[in-house]
Design a protein around this motif. Structure first.
Motif, mmCIF file in Angstrom:
data_model
loop_
_atom_site.group_PDB
_atom_site.id
_atom_site.type_symbol
_atom_site.label_atom_id
_atom_site.label_comp_id
_atom_site.label_asym_id
_atom_site.label_seq_id
_atom_site.Cartn_x
_atom_site.Cartn_y
_atom_site.Cartn_z
ATOM 1 N N THR A 8 34.560 24.688 -30.490
ATOM 2 C CA THR A 8 35.207 25.977 -30.741
ATOM 3 C C THR A 8 34.161 27.046 -30.975
ATOM 4 O O THR A 8 33.015 26.768 -31.361
ATOM 5 N N ARG A 9 34.567 28.273 -30.746
ATOM 6 C CA ARG A 9 33.739 29.422 -31.070
ATOM 7 C C ARG A 9 33.972 29.789 -32.538
ATOM 8 O O ARG A 9 34.946 29.338 -33.145
ATOM 9 N N PRO A 10 33.111 30.623 -33.108
ATOM 10 C CA PRO A 10 33.293 30.990 -34.524
ATOM 11 C C PRO A 10 34.652 31.602 -34.836
ATOM 12 O O PRO A 10 35.146 31.473 -35.956
ATOM 13 N N ASP A 11 35.287 32.257 -33.863
ATOM 14 C CA ASP A 11 36.604 32.856 -34.102
ATOM 15 C C ASP A 11 37.738 31.861 -33.929
ATOM 16 O O ASP A 11 38.913 32.231 -34.015
ATOM 17 N N GLY A 12 37.431 30.588 -33.673
ATOM 18 C CA GLY A 12 38.454 29.565 -33.541
ATOM 19 C C GLY A 12 38.922 29.320 -32.125
ATOM 20 O O GLY A 12 39.683 28.368 -31.879
ATOM 21 N N VAL A 13 38.508 30.138 -31.167
ATOM 22 C CA VAL A 13 38.889 29.934 -29.767
ATOM 23 C C VAL A 13 38.301 28.613 -29.279
ATOM 24 O O VAL A 13 37.130 28.307 -29.506
ATOM 25 N N VAL A 14 39.123 27.831 -28.590
ATOM 26 C CA VAL A 14 38.741 26.491 -28.169
ATOM 27 C C VAL A 14 38.107 26.541 -26.784
ATOM 28 O O VAL A 14 38.655 27.172 -25.863
ATOM 29 N N VAL A 15 36.975 25.878 -26.622
ATOM 30 C CA VAL A 15 36.294 25.774 -25.334
ATOM 31 C C VAL A 15 36.636 24.417 -24.752
ATOM 32 O O VAL A 15 36.377 23.379 -25.370
#
Length: 403
Positions: free
Chosen positions: A259-266
């Motif tokens: 995940t990115r720091p903002d919670g968006v999942v990769v």
């Protein structure tokens, strides 16, 4: 009757009265026993009343806990401090790594039964066993180490800076840690469990029943990312505070890289026409709906890769120019014309990014690969460097997380 006869009759009457034992008007022993019996009965009744009150209170509490979603219903496989094992004091020098070790000074490494820190310390880990992955805990609190899978399952250890190893979990099927090392989720039997990590304790565990093939694969904020079936695409988010796991609408996600720091999942998803593996950013607030998708070079099905600490870069296995490679992807520019750069040999095991933006991983030959983003963007590919101190079949395990 003469006076003598009357006197004799009176004497006989008094004699008979004295010979007959008459009961006392007040019996002290009987009175004491009766009083004791009454007191005992009063205490019993009072105890029953208190027990009834306590039962009602506990029942009410249980009812309230039952109404609060995510509360545990039975004990977890938490072990904790009783299994703490003091280890030898760390030696001041890192003797197992050669001077040209590319990871020295940037990342900690697990080399067999030794934790070699970037600062040059060496901690022996005889009880931890083979490590699958590890990451630094926040505030310099030590390291969380996930053991390699065994017939009994996986284990989770916390290794303190002075070298003491504490076993937190044992016998778990799969273990996932949050980016900051403060949360853990694991599969236990037919349930998924999520909890916090505080010091050397696992606390505030919550449980939910899950399908037979479901496993935790990471965290998006406070939500647990769950792969629903190893053989089918599809993931879901479990938010323990909101109740049991519910199957989401996602049926396209194949693998999750982080995940990115903002919670968006990769993630890797099935997209395009015809359908093929692509890279995507998924929104955790909309049941993992894709925000952006890039269908350039094909990512590998092994799902190996890792997201940088700042969330901009993804290092992932894939094919470029017909050759298997580790690929560097700029997530800020993910889209139809995504540029993906070959970065080095394929990834084997975990990828550890430093806060400064370099990535480290082991290659197929047990060499340690260091990826410098600026050099990759300039067209330079990295290669593995041998690491001393490893036994046959062992690979270095780079440790992720900040210092």
């Amino acid at each position: 009757m003469t006076e003598d006869e009357l006197e004799q009759a009176l004497r006989e009457t008094f004699t008979r009265r004295v010979a007959v034992a008459r009961p006392l008007a007040a019996d002290p022993a009987g009175l004491a026993i009766r009083r004791a019996d009454r007191a005992r009965r009063r205490r019993t009744l009072a105890g029953v009343a208190l027990a009834a009150v306590a039962t009602v209170g506990v029942s009410t509490g249980i009812a309230q806990l039952g109404q609060q979603p995510g509360r545990p219903s039975h004990p977890t496989v938490v072990l904790g401090d009783p299994y703490a094992s003091p280890l030898p004091d760390p030696t001041p020098a890192l003797s197992v790594a050669p001077p040209n070790d590319v990871g020295r000074g940037e990342v900690d490494l697990i080399l067999g039964a030794v934790l070699a820190t970037a600062s040059g310390q060496r901690l022996t880990l005889p009880d931890v066993g083979p490590a699958e992955r590890a990451q630094r805990l926040p505030d310099g609190a030590g390291w969380a180490v996930v053991g390699a899978p065994t017939a009994a399952g996986r284990s989770l250890w916390v290794v303190l800076p002075h070298g003491a190893a504490h076993l937190l979990l044992a016998g778990a099927r799969d273990i996932a840690l949050s980016r900051d090392g403060r949360q853990v989720a694991w599969r236990e039997g037919a349930e998924l469990v999520a909890a916090g990590i505080v010091g050397t304790q696992v606390v505030a565990a919550a449980r939910t029943p899950v399908p037979a093939g479901a496993v935790p694969v990471g965290f998006a904020g406070d939500a647990v990312l769950v792969r629903l079936d190893a053989d089918q695409p599809g993931h879901a988010l479990w938010r323990p505070a909101r109740g049991p796991l519910k199957g989401g609408g996602d049926r396209a996600t194949l693998r999750v890289y982080g995940t990115r720091p903002d919670g968006v999942v990769v993630a890797q998803v099935s997209a395009g026409t015809p359908r093929r593996p692509c890279l995507a950013l998924l929104d955790p607030t909309r049941d993992l709906a894709p925000v952006r998708t890039g269908c350039g070079p094909t990512p590998s099905a092994d799902g190996r890769g890792g997201v940088s600490a700042d969330g901009r870069w993804l290092l992932v296995n894939g094919r470029a120019g017909g050759v298997d490679r580790a690929l560097l992807v700029d997530l800020d520019r993910l889209g139809p014309t995504t540029t993906i750069r070959p970065a080095g040999p394929p990834v084997h095991g975990p990828v550890a990014w430093t806060p400064e933006g370099t990535a480290h991983y082991a290659d197929a030959l047990a060499g340690l690969v260091r990826i410098d983003v600026s050099r990759v963007l300039a067209g330079e590919e990295a290669s593995g460097v041998p690491v001393a101190g490893l036994g046959d079949g062992q690979r270095p395990v780079p440790v992720g997380g900040g210092s």
